[in-house]
Design an enzyme around this catalytic site. Structure first.
Site, PDB file in Angstrom:
ATOM      1  N   GLN A 100       0.845  -1.194   0.000  1.00 36.67           N
ATOM      2  CA  GLN A 100       0.000   0.000   0.000  1.00 36.67           C
ATOM      3  C   GLN A 100       0.880   1.243   0.000  1.00 36.67           C
ATOM      4  O   GLN A 100       1.624   1.502   0.944  1.00 36.67           O
ATOM      5  CB  GLN A 100      -0.939   0.037   1.202  1.00 36.67           C
ATOM      6  N   TYR A 186      -5.901  11.063   3.722  1.00 39.95           N
ATOM      7  CA  TYR A 186      -4.512  11.285   3.351  1.00 39.95           C
ATOM      8  C   TYR A 186      -4.434  12.049   2.026  1.00 39.95           C
ATOM      9  O   TYR A 186      -5.444  12.519   1.512  1.00 39.95           O
ATOM     10  CB  TYR A 186      -3.757   9.952   3.324  1.00 39.95           C
ATOM     11  N   ARG A 233      -7.464   2.341  -3.039  1.00 41.01           N
ATOM     12  CA  ARG A 233      -8.333   2.365  -1.857  1.00 41.01           C
ATOM     13  C   ARG A 233      -9.010   3.728  -1.742  1.00 41.01           C
ATOM     14  O   ARG A 233      -8.359   4.771  -1.857  1.00 41.01           O
ATOM     15  CB  ARG A 233      -7.534   2.072  -0.585  1.00 41.01           C
ATOM     16  N   GLY A 322      -9.523  -6.465   9.311  1.00 39.67           N
ATOM     17  CA  GLY A 322      -8.392  -5.761   9.888  1.00 39.67           C
ATOM     18  C   GLY A 322      -8.020  -6.310  11.245  1.00 39.67           C
ATOM     19  O   GLY A 322      -7.274  -7.287  11.375  1.00 39.67           O
ATOM     20  N   ARG A 323      -8.575  -5.705  12.289  1.00 37.77           N
ATOM     21  CA  ARG A 323      -8.166  -6.060  13.656  1.00 37.77           C
ATOM     22  C   ARG A 323      -8.302  -7.543  13.996  1.00 37.77           C
ATOM     23  O   ARG A 323      -7.474  -8.056  14.762  1.00 37.77           O
ATOM     24  CB  ARG A 323      -8.935  -5.200  14.658  1.00 37.77           C
TER      25      ARG A 323
END
Length: 365
Positions: A100, A186, A233, A322-323
């Protein structure tokens, strides 16, 4: 009948054994100085190689693109060498991994920049914090982002080239492809939104102008490494970090039309994952399907049941977790066999040693 999550899928040149993706997660475990990937990171990713696809933690494309302490880069020879160790271990374990590519823009701190100024499309504050290690104590803490400076047009062109070089470096480092991080407030996302982009040149104003930076980056990378190895993304429904733009859905759908023309491998939707996050409307999912025929990955508090349902409804092709992957390195096995998931240690998310990183046991023998 096999659940959709556990069926194979062809993603570009990569045959995935299942439709589970390990989502990108910042863990801040690089070797210092130099933000260099290391053996501990290689072990961490290799432990999770049974998933269909791993997307690496966000990786800065240049020194200017850095916003958090101890996060990896992919612009120096040592960093590329470090990533080669990671990708080799993942491939030895039978996995596939994309890098990424990340430029944080205004989501940064003055300590990372010679002039103390992060860069952005416009000099507007994100009203947000980033994780920075205090050099005196060695302890990381969340600190406020300063006011950024607006990028000059020539600098934007240079950043576009930085992305291309980073993609080239990623392939040299052994990655199977790259994901352009255009989400979560971002730099690329900052260009997309009128709340963070007040420019009056060809990069600002209209939706067509605000998607220009993303499309320039995507096209250049596709030309460099092949569109089949490129994902993007996006996060259409986030509002934090001063990113609440009423035009963003239309803007992202317009970008998706152009990404379809480029033939990129996938669009990865970063869906809001906090407790009171808005539900993603089905209409948006269908509108995206109507303009983009490639692979769609979804991420955001998915369970096995929700993942199977969205695949069955054909509103997504792959589901990122994810987590749950942090404390469950063999997550696909546990989900498939309905085994309990281990809880993660929240105190070890950022920085530190192998504790809370590579010491979570797998149940699969």
């Amino acid at each position: 009948m096999t659940d959709p999550l556990f069926t194979p899928y062809q993603l570009g040149d990569n045959t995935l054994p299942n439709r589970i993706v390990m989502a990108p997660m910042t863990r801040a475990r690089t070797t210092q100085p130099g933000d260099i990937p290391n053996e501990m990171m290689a072990a961490y990713y290799a432990q999770r190689a049974s998933t269909g696809l791993i997307i690496s933690e966000a990786t800065q494309i240049s020194p200017q693109g850095k916003g958090y302490s101890f996060t990896p880069g992919i612009f120096t020879a040592d960093q590329i060498k470090g990533w080669k160790t990671v990708t080799s271990k993942v491939h030895e374990a039978g996995g596939r991994i994309f890098s990424q590519l990340w430029h944080v823009g205004r989501m940064s701190h003055e300590s990372f920049h010679d002039d103390g100024k992060p860069v952005a499309p416009s000099a507007l504050s994100p009203d947000a914090q980033v994780w920075v290690v205090n050099p005196e104590t060695g302890v990381g803490e969340m600190v406020d982002c300063p006011l950024p400076r607006a990028l000059e047009r020539e600098e934007i062109k240079q950043i576009e080239q930085d992305y291309v070089q980073a993609a080239r470096n990623a392939i040299e480092a052994g990655f199977d492809g790259v994901e352009i991080h255009g989400a979560n407030g971002y730099l690329i996302d900052q260009f997309l939104r009128q709340t963070s982009n007040h420019r009056s040149d060809e990069y600002g104003g209209s939706q067509e102008n605000r998607i220009r930076f993303l499309l320039n980056v995507a096209q250049a990378i596709c030309e460099e490494i092949g569109a089949h190895s490129v994902g993007v993304r996006l996060s259409p429904f986030i509002t934090q970090r001063n990113m609440n733009d009423p035009e963003i859905i239309d803007t992202i759908l317009k970008a998706a039309v152009e990404l379809e023309k480029l033939g990129i491998s996938y669009i990865h939707l970063s869906e809001a994952d906090w407790d009171d996050a808005p539900t993603i409307p089905e209409r948006f999912r269908r509108d995206l399907r109507a303009v983009y025929s490639g692979t769609i990955i979804v991420a955001g508090k998915y369970t096995k049941e929700r993942g199977n349902q969205i695949l069955a409804d054909k509103l997504a092709d792959l589901v990122a977790f994810g987590r749950p992957f942090i404390a469950n390195p063999d997550l696909p096995y546990r989900l498939q066999h309905q085994l309990d998931l281990s809880p993660l240690d929240g105190d070890t998310l950022f920085g530190g040693t192998d504790k809370g990183y590579t010491d979570y046991p797998a149940l699969q023998k």
